[in-house]
Design an enzyme around this catalytic site. Structure first.
Site, PDB file in Angstrom:
ATOM      1  N   GLY A  25      55.095  40.098  60.113  1.00 43.46           N
ATOM      2  CA  GLY A  25      53.895  40.186  60.667  1.00 43.46           C
ATOM      3  C   GLY A  25      52.696  41.458  60.409  1.00 43.46           C
ATOM      4  O   GLY A  25      51.490  41.057  60.181  1.00 43.46           O
ATOM      5  N   PRO A  81      26.850  34.255  34.200  1.00 44.29           N
ATOM      6  CA  PRO A  81      27.078  33.280  35.028  1.00 44.29           C
ATOM      7  C   PRO A  81      27.800  32.298  34.295  1.00 44.29           C
ATOM      8  O   PRO A  81      28.840  31.412  34.783  1.00 44.29           O
ATOM      9  CB  PRO A  81      25.777  32.645  35.590  1.00 44.29           C
ATOM     10  CG  PRO A  81      25.008  34.036  35.644  1.00 44.29           C
ATOM     11  CD  PRO A  81      25.463  34.879  34.299  1.00 44.29           C
ATOM     12  N   GLU A 123      39.215  41.265  32.700  1.00 41.44           N
ATOM     13  CA  GLU A 123      39.517  41.541  31.334  1.00 41.44           C
ATOM     14  C   GLU A 123      40.508  40.681  30.659  1.00 41.44           C
ATOM     15  O   GLU A 123      41.415  41.013  29.816  1.00 41.44           O
ATOM     16  CB  GLU A 123      40.060  43.089  31.361  1.00 41.44           C
ATOM     17  CG  GLU A 123      39.129  44.038  31.683  1.00 41.44           C
ATOM     18  CD  GLU A 123      39.747  45.698  31.343  1.00 41.44           C
ATOM     19  OE1 GLU A 123      40.150  45.805  30.300  1.00 41.44           O
ATOM     20  OE2 GLU A 123      39.326  46.545  32.032  1.00 41.44           O
ATOM     21  N   ARG A 148      64.020  49.464  59.349  1.00 38.68           N
ATOM     22  CA  ARG A 148      63.890  48.390  60.275  1.00 38.68           C
ATOM     23  C   ARG A 148      65.152  47.741  61.099  1.00 38.68           C
ATOM     24  O   ARG A 148      65.958  47.071  60.237  1.00 38.68           O
ATOM     25  CB  ARG A 148      63.212  47.124  59.594  1.00 38.68           C
ATOM     26  CG  ARG A 148      62.744  45.873  60.361  1.00 38.68           C
ATOM     27  CD  ARG A 148      61.708  46.155  61.455  1.00 38.68           C
ATOM     28  NE  ARG A 148      61.348  45.021  61.901  1.00 38.68           N
ATOM     29  CZ  ARG A 148      61.639  44.242  62.952  1.00 38.68           C
ATOM     30  NH1 ARG A 148      62.740  44.888  63.720  1.00 38.68           N
ATOM     31  NH2 ARG A 148      61.144  43.061  63.499  1.00 38.68           N
ATOM     32  N   LEU A 154      29.287  42.867  30.443  1.00 36.97           N
ATOM     33  CA  LEU A 154      29.256  41.553  29.375  1.00 36.97           C
ATOM     34  C   LEU A 154      29.350  40.241  30.043  1.00 36.97           C
ATOM     35  O   LEU A 154      28.669  39.360  29.329  1.00 36.97           O
ATOM     36  CB  LEU A 154      30.844  41.805  28.744  1.00 36.97           C
ATOM     37  CG  LEU A 154      31.371  40.743  27.703  1.00 36.97           C
ATOM     38  CD1 LEU A 154      30.489  41.045  26.399  1.00 36.97           C
ATOM     39  CD2 LEU A 154      32.907  41.163  27.411  1.00 36.97           C
TER      40      LEU A 154
END
Length: 393
Positions: free
Chosen positions: A348, A138, A371, A276, A135
């Site tokens: 990190g 540019p 979309e 952690r 569809l």
């Protein structure tokens, strides 16, 4: 897992929960090593995933008509959404592959002649033919009326000239549903839809486009590309209607894909935060972490309610223009926030290439654009609200 509680919501029938459970188990087996197996060969991975989805029977839910391989006479929007959410949680490229089989063939499911449906839909459902939806141009993305690609009638054929860009599955698709200006009226009223086989003379891949979450994407060029008039989908000049109806089916499922990405990010964040060690505690013991997790979970539930409300309403035969726009906007924007929060919690590790949350960070960004970008969804919502207010006076 806690995030499956939503399957008990009144939007779903028992078969929807059964579908999700079966797909979740299948995806855990069939998709676990796809990314590692193919690495940077995205085309190869996409072809393989389409084949696997077809063999698994999942692509039957992406097409309409049991006579043509579909799971039902019409596409079940809730099933479509559950499949996309589940696949997105496991593997982003699998969600993409499934969605494009549906979107790329959706116009044929909705408006195709019996011959067109017979020629394409069974192969799509079996994973034997890769579909694409062409569809955008540019200078004509959100503004479809600015379309320049033209199809000129010539006897019992049409001759296509012009370009399409940002075409998912571009370069690997077996066929493209192409929208081109045929001139019956100005603007959006003078567009028609066509199905064009990928090997048709005059159709070339002008450029492959690389994006941050890799998937097959290309710019297409049509240079005196001749196709039979029997390949027109729907009536001449009705292409805009065909395009919008197709997008209407699948727009809510974009929200569901965003939910899948967000749920995976929350799962990863919870697992990391509870394991952690940090300053004699674990990361999850800190109130700032708990506040972040609470915001993530609440945002996901709010987006899920909007998403499955829209899917349920559509399956009841109701217009969902506003509701689908609300769901798409909220789910994609919320998923971006949830995934960003997950990256932050990982520190990190969250920005290490190919870490699960780093991949999610790249995957989610495009969903806020394609979309219908978030800003377009806002315009749609406002337009529907104003129309309702005007009708009420």
């Amino acid at each position: 897992m806690a995030h499956k509680d939503y399957l008990d919501w009144p939007f779903f029938a028992p078969q929807h929960g059964q579908l999700e459970a079966a797909l979740d188990e299948w995806a855990g087996r069939a998709l676990a090593h796809v990314h590692a197996q193919y690495g940077k060969d995205v085309d190869g991975a996409c072809r393989d995933i389409v084949r696997r989805l077809g063999e698994g029977g999942w692509l039957r839910h992406a097409v309409g008509g049991t006579a043509y391989g579909g799971a039902g006479e019409t596409i079940d929007t809730r099933a479509l959404c559950l499949i996309r959410e589940t696949l997105a949680r496991h593997e982003g490229l699998a969600d993409f592959a499934f969605a494009m089989q549906g979107l790329g063939s959706g116009a044929i499911s909705l408006f195709g002649t019996p011959a067109q449906r017979e020629g394409y839909l069974p192969r799509v459902a079996r994973g034997e033919a890769i579909a694409a939806f062409a569809l955008s141009e540019p200078q004509a993305g959100s503004d479809v009326a600015a379309m320049a690609c033209a199809a000129e009638a010539d006897g019992d054929s049409y001759v296509l000239n012009g370009e399409k860009t940002w075409i998912s599955n571009g370069g690997i698709a077996d066929f493209y549903v192409v929208f081109a200006r045929t001139g019956e009226a100005p603007g959006a009223r003078g567009i028609s839809a066509f199905v064009v086989d990928g090997n048709t003379p005059g159709l070339t891949i002008a450029e492959r486009i690389a994006v941050i979450a890799p998937h097959p994407l290309a710019r297409l060029r049509f240079d005196n590309c001749r196709i039979p008039a029997t390949r027109r989908i729907g009536a001449a000049g009705q292409g805009f209607k065909v395009a919008m109806a197709t997008l209407d089916v699948f727009r809510t499922s974009v929200a569901a894909a965003a939910l899948g990405f967000a749920r995976r990010a929350l799962d990863e964040a919870l697992a990391h935060a509870t394991a952690r060690p940090l300053f004699g505690q674990v990361l999850a013991d800190f109130q700032l972490t708990q506040a972040k997790l609470a915001q993530m979970a609440t945002g996901i539930d709010a987006a899920a309610l909007l998403t499955y409300r829209a899917a349920w309403q559509r399956d009841q035969g109701r217009n969902v223009t506003k509701e689908a726009a609300m769901a798409k906007m909220t789910a994609t924007e919320t998923a971006q926030q949830v995934i960003d929060a997950a990256v932050q919690l990982f520190g990190g590790l969250g920005v290490v290439s190919e870490h699960p949350v780093e991949r999610l960070y790249r995957e989610i960004r495009a969903l806020r654009i394609y979309e219908g970008a978030t800003e377009v969804q806002q315009l749609i919502i406002a337009r529907e609200l104003l129309r309702g207010a005007k009708e009420a006076t």
